[in-house]
Design a protein around this motif. Sequence first.
Motif, mmCIF file in Angstrom:
data_model
loop_
_atom_site.group_PDB
_atom_site.id
_atom_site.type_symbol
_atom_site.label_atom_id
_atom_site.label_comp_id
_atom_site.label_asym_id
_atom_site.label_seq_id
_atom_site.Cartn_x
_atom_site.Cartn_y
_atom_site.Cartn_z
ATOM 1 N N THR A 193 -0.758 -34.821 -29.011
ATOM 2 C CA THR A 193 -1.942 -35.525 -28.500
ATOM 3 C C THR A 193 -2.847 -36.053 -29.600
ATOM 4 O O THR A 193 -3.904 -36.623 -29.308
ATOM 5 N N GLY A 194 -2.439 -35.914 -30.855
ATOM 6 C CA GLY A 194 -3.150 -36.599 -31.926
ATOM 7 C C GLY A 194 -3.141 -38.101 -31.711
ATOM 8 O O GLY A 194 -3.969 -38.827 -32.275
ATOM 9 N N SER A 195 -2.221 -38.574 -30.868
ATOM 10 C CA SER A 195 -2.166 -40.003 -30.541
ATOM 11 C C SER A 195 -3.451 -40.476 -29.856
ATOM 12 O O SER A 195 -3.805 -41.654 -29.947
ATOM 13 N N PHE A 196 -4.160 -39.581 -29.173
ATOM 14 C CA PHE A 196 -5.431 -39.965 -28.550
ATOM 15 C C PHE A 196 -6.441 -40.407 -29.613
ATOM 16 O O PHE A 196 -7.251 -41.302 -29.366
ATOM 17 N N VAL A 197 -6.390 -39.775 -30.786
ATOM 18 C CA VAL A 197 -7.298 -40.157 -31.867
ATOM 19 C C VAL A 197 -6.957 -41.555 -32.366
ATOM 20 O O VAL A 197 -7.843 -42.404 -32.543
ATOM 21 N N LEU A 198 -5.669 -41.811 -32.591
ATOM 22 C CA LEU A 198 -5.260 -43.132 -33.071
ATOM 23 C C LEU A 198 -5.614 -44.209 -32.056
ATOM 24 O O LEU A 198 -6.054 -45.304 -32.425
ATOM 25 N N ALA A 199 -5.437 -43.895 -30.778
ATOM 26 C CA ALA A 199 -5.770 -44.870 -29.739
ATOM 27 C C ALA A 199 -7.275 -45.096 -29.655
ATOM 28 O O ALA A 199 -7.734 -46.230 -29.467
ATOM 29 N N GLU A 200 -8.039 -44.040 -29.807
ATOM 30 C CA GLU A 200 -9.502 -44.143 -29.681
ATOM 31 C C GLU A 200 -10.092 -45.064 -30.743
ATOM 32 O O GLU A 200 -11.080 -45.761 -30.488
ATOM 33 N N VAL A 201 -9.496 -45.082 -31.929
ATOM 34 C CA VAL A 201 -10.035 -45.931 -32.998
ATOM 35 C C VAL A 201 -9.327 -47.288 -33.054
ATOM 36 O O VAL A 201 -9.552 -48.070 -33.983
ATOM 37 N N GLY A 202 -8.486 -47.571 -32.062
ATOM 38 C CA GLY A 202 -7.877 -48.892 -31.943
ATOM 39 C C GLY A 202 -6.604 -49.116 -32.723
ATOM 40 O O GLY A 202 -6.065 -50.227 -32.730
ATOM 41 N N LEU A 203 -6.066 -48.078 -33.365
ATOM 42 C CA LEU A 203 -4.873 -48.252 -34.184
ATOM 43 C C LEU A 203 -3.605 -48.486 -33.364
ATOM 44 O O LEU A 203 -2.598 -48.958 -33.895
ATOM 45 N N LEU A 204 -3.654 -48.151 -32.068
ATOM 46 C CA LEU A 204 -2.466 -48.303 -31.229
ATOM 47 C C LEU A 204 -2.531 -49.508 -30.299
ATOM 48 O O LEU A 204 -1.583 -49.751 -29.549
ATOM 49 N N ASP A 205 -3.591 -50.253 -30.326
ATOM 50 C CA ASP A 205 -3.711 -51.422 -29.441
ATOM 51 C C ASP A 205 -2.550 -52.391 -29.685
ATOM 52 O O ASP A 205 -2.279 -52.787 -30.829
ATOM 53 N N GLY A 206 -1.863 -52.743 -28.602
ATOM 54 C CA GLY A 206 -0.747 -53.672 -28.704
ATOM 55 C C GLY A 206 0.511 -53.071 -29.263
ATOM 56 O O GLY A 206 1.510 -53.775 -29.457
ATOM 57 N N ARG A 207 0.497 -51.784 -29.519
ATOM 58 C CA ARG A 207 1.666 -51.103 -30.072
ATOM 59 C C ARG A 207 2.317 -50.176 -29.046
ATOM 60 O O ARG A 207 1.693 -49.748 -28.083
ATOM 61 N N ARG A 208 3.574 -49.866 -29.291
ATOM 62 C CA ARG A 208 4.302 -48.880 -28.499
ATOM 63 C C ARG A 208 3.965 -47.497 -29.029
ATOM 64 O O ARG A 208 3.932 -47.272 -30.236
ATOM 65 N N ALA A 209 3.696 -46.552 -28.120
ATOM 66 C CA ALA A 209 3.302 -45.209 -28.531
ATOM 67 C C ALA A 209 3.751 -44.201 -27.479
ATOM 68 O O ALA A 209 4.105 -44.554 -26.356
ATOM 69 N N THR A 210 3.707 -42.938 -27.867
ATOM 70 C CA THR A 210 3.996 -41.875 -26.920
ATOM 71 C C THR A 210 3.050 -40.714 -27.187
ATOM 72 O O THR A 210 2.292 -40.714 -28.161
ATOM 73 N N THR A 211 3.090 -39.741 -26.312
ATOM 74 C CA THR A 211 2.338 -38.505 -26.475
ATOM 75 C C THR A 211 3.024 -37.462 -25.609
ATOM 76 O O THR A 211 4.075 -37.736 -25.020
ATOM 77 N N HIS A 212 2.470 -36.271 -25.530
ATOM 78 C CA HIS A 212 3.100 -35.236 -24.701
ATOM 79 C C HIS A 212 3.205 -35.724 -23.257
ATOM 80 O O HIS A 212 2.275 -36.337 -22.732
ATOM 81 N N TRP A 213 4.333 -35.446 -22.611
ATOM 82 C CA TRP A 213 4.572 -35.991 -21.272
ATOM 83 C C TRP A 213 3.502 -35.577 -20.273
ATOM 84 O O TRP A 213 3.199 -36.322 -19.342
ATOM 85 N N ARG A 214 2.901 -34.409 -20.444
ATOM 86 C CA ARG A 214 1.850 -33.998 -19.512
ATOM 87 C C ARG A 214 0.594 -34.860 -19.635
ATOM 88 O O ARG A 214 -0.228 -34.894 -18.724
ATOM 89 N N SER A 215 0.439 -35.532 -20.762
ATOM 90 C CA SER A 215 -0.771 -36.327 -21.006
ATOM 91 C C SER A 215 -0.543 -37.824 -20.882
ATOM 92 O O SER A 215 -1.486 -38.604 -21.060
ATOM 93 N N CYS A 216 0.692 -38.240 -20.581
ATOM 94 C CA CYS A 216 1.004 -39.676 -20.598
ATOM 95 C C CYS A 216 0.214 -40.463 -19.560
ATOM 96 O O CYS A 216 -0.270 -41.570 -19.844
ATOM 97 N N ASP A 217 0.064 -39.937 -18.358
ATOM 98 C CA ASP A 217 -0.677 -40.673 -17.329
ATOM 99 C C ASP A 217 -2.131 -40.853 -17.733
ATOM 100 O O ASP A 217 -2.709 -41.942 -17.578
ATOM 101 N N ARG A 218 -2.741 -39.802 -18.249
ATOM 102 C CA ARG A 218 -4.139 -39.889 -18.692
ATOM 103 C C ARG A 218 -4.263 -40.846 -19.874
ATOM 104 O O ARG A 218 -5.200 -41.643 -19.951
#
Length: 319
Positions: free
Chosen positions: A107-132
Motif C-alpha cells: 500500500t505504499g502505492s497510495f503515497v505515490l498516487a497521492e503525490v501524482g506520481l502514478l497519474d496516467g500510469r499502470r499500477a497495483t496494490t494489495h488486492w484488498r485495497s484495489c477497489d479503494r
Amino acid sequence: MHRVSVLVRDGCLPMELGIVHRIFGQARSAAGERLYEVRTCTTSPGEVRTDTDFAIRVDHGPEILAEADTVIVPASDLDYVPGSLQEEVRTALAGIRQGARIASVCTGSFVLAEVGLLDGRRATTHWRSCDRFRAQYPAVHVDPDVLYTDDRGVLTSAGVAAGIDLCLHMVRSDFGSAVANEVARGTVVPPHRDGGQAQYVRRPLPEPAVSSTGRARTWALENLHRPVSLRELAARESTSTRTFTRRFREEMGTSPGQWLARQRIERACALLEETDLPVDDVAERAGFGTAGSLRLHLQAERGVSPTTYRRTFRTTPTT
C-alpha cells in the motif's frame, strides 16, 4: 554502486523494510563486489514506530533521496487512513532527483498516487485495497491481478511478499538474470513466480437477502459435476428462462452462465487444495469435463495452471 534509498514512515512494516535490504544487499558482481548501496531514511531521523511491538532507529533524513538512483516507499499502517499523508513526506518526495526510479511496496502505492506520481500510469496494490485505490485515484490505471508493475520508471507491487518479486525484477533489469537468480537462490525464493494476485483472491459471490432463484442455485451446486442448462435452472423455480435470467441477474449481479463458471472454478480450486485427485478427476467433478477445459478456465480466472495452483495451495503436501 547503484544507490537505493528507502523512505520509511511511522507504522512501517518491518518485513517490507527487510525485504528491500535483503534482496539488494545480496546482489554481487562476478568478482563478488556489492552492486547496491542501500540506505534507509525518514522525514525526522530517530525512532520510527512500526506496526509491531518494537520501533526502529533511522539515522538518515530525507536529504539522501536527492542522491538516490532508486527510491522505494514501503507500506505503513497509515495507508489505511484517508488523508493521513504527512506534508513532510510530500516535501521529501519532491526532493527526488529527475530520472530516479521510484517504487512502492504494497500500500505504499497510495503515497505515490497521492503525490501524482502514478497519474496516467499502470499500477497495483494489495488486492484488498484495489477497489479503494481505484475510487480514490481514478487517474491511475489499476491492475488488481499482477504481482508488480513497471511503467516508465515508476514501479508498484502487490502484497508484502510481492515486494520480493518487485526487487528481483529491479535487480534483473539493472544487472541481468544471472545476478537476480543468484539473489533468489540465496534468499531461497523462486526467481519468478507464476501468475499474479488473482490466484490468492477468494471471490465468493454475494448471497441476496431475499431470493427467488435460491432453489435453482442450491440444485446447481449439487450437480456441478454434470452439464447444467438454463432450462433446468428455470424449471426449479417454475418460471420461464427469460424471467429466470432476469431475476437471477437482479439478485446475483451476473448471468446464470457466469455464476456457474465461477462456482465450477471454486469447486475445482477446493479439490486441488484439499485432495490428491488427478487433475482429470478434478475437472470431471467440477463440471469442466476435461483437464484441458479446466486448464483454460483456471488460467483465465486465476492466471495459473491446475498443477501450479495445487503446488502453491495444497493444504497437505503431496508425496
